[in-house]
Design a protein around this motif. Structure first.
Motif, PDB file in Angstrom:
ATOM      1  N   PHE A  77      -1.295   9.042  -7.634  1.00 26.62           N
ATOM      2  CA  PHE A  77      -2.493   8.188  -7.575  1.00 26.62           C
ATOM      3  C   PHE A  77      -3.722   9.075  -7.737  1.00 26.62           C
ATOM      4  O   PHE A  77      -3.742  10.199  -7.253  1.00 26.62           O
ATOM      5  N   HIS A  78      -4.745   8.514  -8.398  1.00 26.40           N
ATOM      6  CA  HIS A  78      -6.004   9.241  -8.524  1.00 26.40           C
ATOM      7  C   HIS A  78      -7.005   8.822  -7.468  1.00 26.40           C
ATOM      8  O   HIS A  78      -7.944   9.530  -7.170  1.00 26.40           O
ATOM      9  N   ASP A  79      -6.829   7.603  -6.941  1.00 26.85           N
ATOM     10  CA  ASP A  79      -7.684   7.149  -5.843  1.00 26.85           C
ATOM     11  C   ASP A  79      -6.915   6.114  -5.031  1.00 26.85           C
ATOM     12  O   ASP A  79      -5.800   5.730  -5.383  1.00 26.85           O
ATOM     13  N   ARG A  80      -7.535   5.666  -3.930  1.00 26.10           N
ATOM     14  CA  ARG A  80      -6.852   4.768  -3.004  1.00 26.10           C
ATOM     15  C   ARG A  80      -6.531   3.411  -3.642  1.00 26.10           C
ATOM     16  O   ARG A  80      -5.517   2.806  -3.335  1.00 26.10           O
ATOM     17  N   GLU A  81      -7.400   2.935  -4.526  1.00 27.97           N
ATOM     18  CA  GLU A  81      -7.163   1.633  -5.157  1.00 27.97           C
ATOM     19  C   GLU A  81      -5.881   1.649  -5.993  1.00 27.97           C
ATOM     20  O   GLU A  81      -5.132   0.691  -6.023  1.00 27.97           O
ATOM     21  N   GLU A  82      -5.649   2.778  -6.656  1.00 23.20           N
ATOM     22  CA  GLU A  82      -4.452   2.880  -7.496  1.00 23.20           C
ATOM     23  C   GLU A  82      -3.171   2.798  -6.682  1.00 23.20           C
ATOM     24  O   GLU A  82      -2.110   2.491  -7.205  1.00 23.20           O
TER      25      GLU A  82
ATOM     26  N   ASN B 277       0.862  -1.178   0.000  1.00 21.78           N
ATOM     27  CA  ASN B 277       0.000   0.000   0.000  1.00 21.78           C
ATOM     28  C   ASN B 277       0.906   1.237   0.000  1.00 21.78           C
ATOM     29  O   ASN B 277       1.499   1.579   1.019  1.00 21.78           O
TER      30      ASN B 277
ATOM     31  N   LEU C 125       0.230   4.246  -0.110  1.00 24.23           N
ATOM     32  CA  LEU C 125      -0.206   5.383   0.715  1.00 24.23           C
ATOM     33  C   LEU C 125       0.380   5.259   2.118  1.00 24.23           C
ATOM     34  O   LEU C 125       0.491   6.233   2.847  1.00 24.23           O
TER      35      LEU C 125
ATOM     36  N   GLN D 112      -2.610   0.744  -4.297  1.00 25.26           N
ATOM     37  CA  GLN D 112      -2.309  -0.641  -3.921  1.00 25.26           C
ATOM     38  C   GLN D 112      -1.502  -1.255  -5.050  1.00 25.26           C
ATOM     39  O   GLN D 112      -2.064  -1.570  -6.098  1.00 25.26           O
TER      40      GLN D 112
END
Ligand code: SF4
Ligand code: SF4
Length: 199
Positions: free
Chosen positions: A138-143, A109, A111, A145
């Motif tokens: 990253f554009h969102d949290r999933e990206e 992760n 982040l 990972q």
């Protein structure tokens, strides 16, 4: 002391001499300092137009080393246990080849990652190393990972770091850490060709 907390009695203030009261000498000193700095070579990089290549000691994002198309990782979990922000997760699986264990999936992760390098330090296989990549978006949290598809990097692209580790880390830890690629029985050494182990 006034009601607004400002010391107004001047008791702790230093008395300025005549030249200091003029301020001019200080202004001239500052201009001279600026002039000296202007004549020195600039160190500012006009990023991103101008790219910066970090030195080998730099700790960019952690990556998994791919050796002959396979991850060196044996999914022992040491890196996950040592990661301070618990950024690493994985699941081990059995394999048919020599090293017997491999990650079924492996995620970092980004982040959470603080680029501390602990995972690299503890890995017994030199399977996770710090790369030179530092500009992550990253554009969102999933990206954020990063799975195996983003983590695996061929060892040929990590030569600088692997050579740096061989030269610096082995020297630093001496007898306690003398990583040699030839000793890496899980992922590099061909054990079928080793007569000692066959006996
Ligand atoms: S560099 Fe540090 S924070 Fe990042 S994955 Fe490795 S151990 Fe965790
Ligand atoms: S990267 Fe290294 S420390 Fe982490 S699970 Fe794989 S072999 Fe173990």
């Amino acid at each position: 002391m006034s009601s607004d907390g400002i010391n107004s009695n001047g008791r702790d203030e230093r008395k300025l001499n005549f030249l200091e009261k003029l301020y001019l000498p200080e202004i001239i000193k500052a201009l001279a300092y600026t002039w000296r700095k202007m004549r020195k070579p600039t160190v500012t990089v006009q990023y991103p137009e101008e790219q910066w290549t970090p030195p080998d000691i730099y700790r960019g994002r952690p990556v998994l080393v791919e050796d002959d198309g396979q991850p060196r990782c044996v999914a022992c979990g040491l890196c996950a246990r040592s990661c301070p922000p618990m950024a690493i997760s994985m699941q081990a699986t059995e394999t048919e080849d020599e090293k017997e264990r491999a990650p079924d999936w492996f995620e970092i992760n980004m982040l959470r990652c603080i680029y501390c390098g602990f995972c690299e330090d503890v890995c017994p296989e030199e399977a996770i190393v710090m790369s030179k990549e530092f500009d992550l978006v990253f554009h969102d949290r999933e990206e954020a990972q990063f799975g195996m598809e983003r983590l695996l990097v061929p060892k040929e692209q990590l030569v600088d770091r692997l050579e740096y580790l061989a030269a610096e880390r082995n020297g630093q830890f001496g007898q306690r850490w003398d990583f040699q690629e030839a000793n890496n029985i899980h992922s590099v050494r061909d054990r079928t060709a080793d007569s000692d182990l066959e006996e």
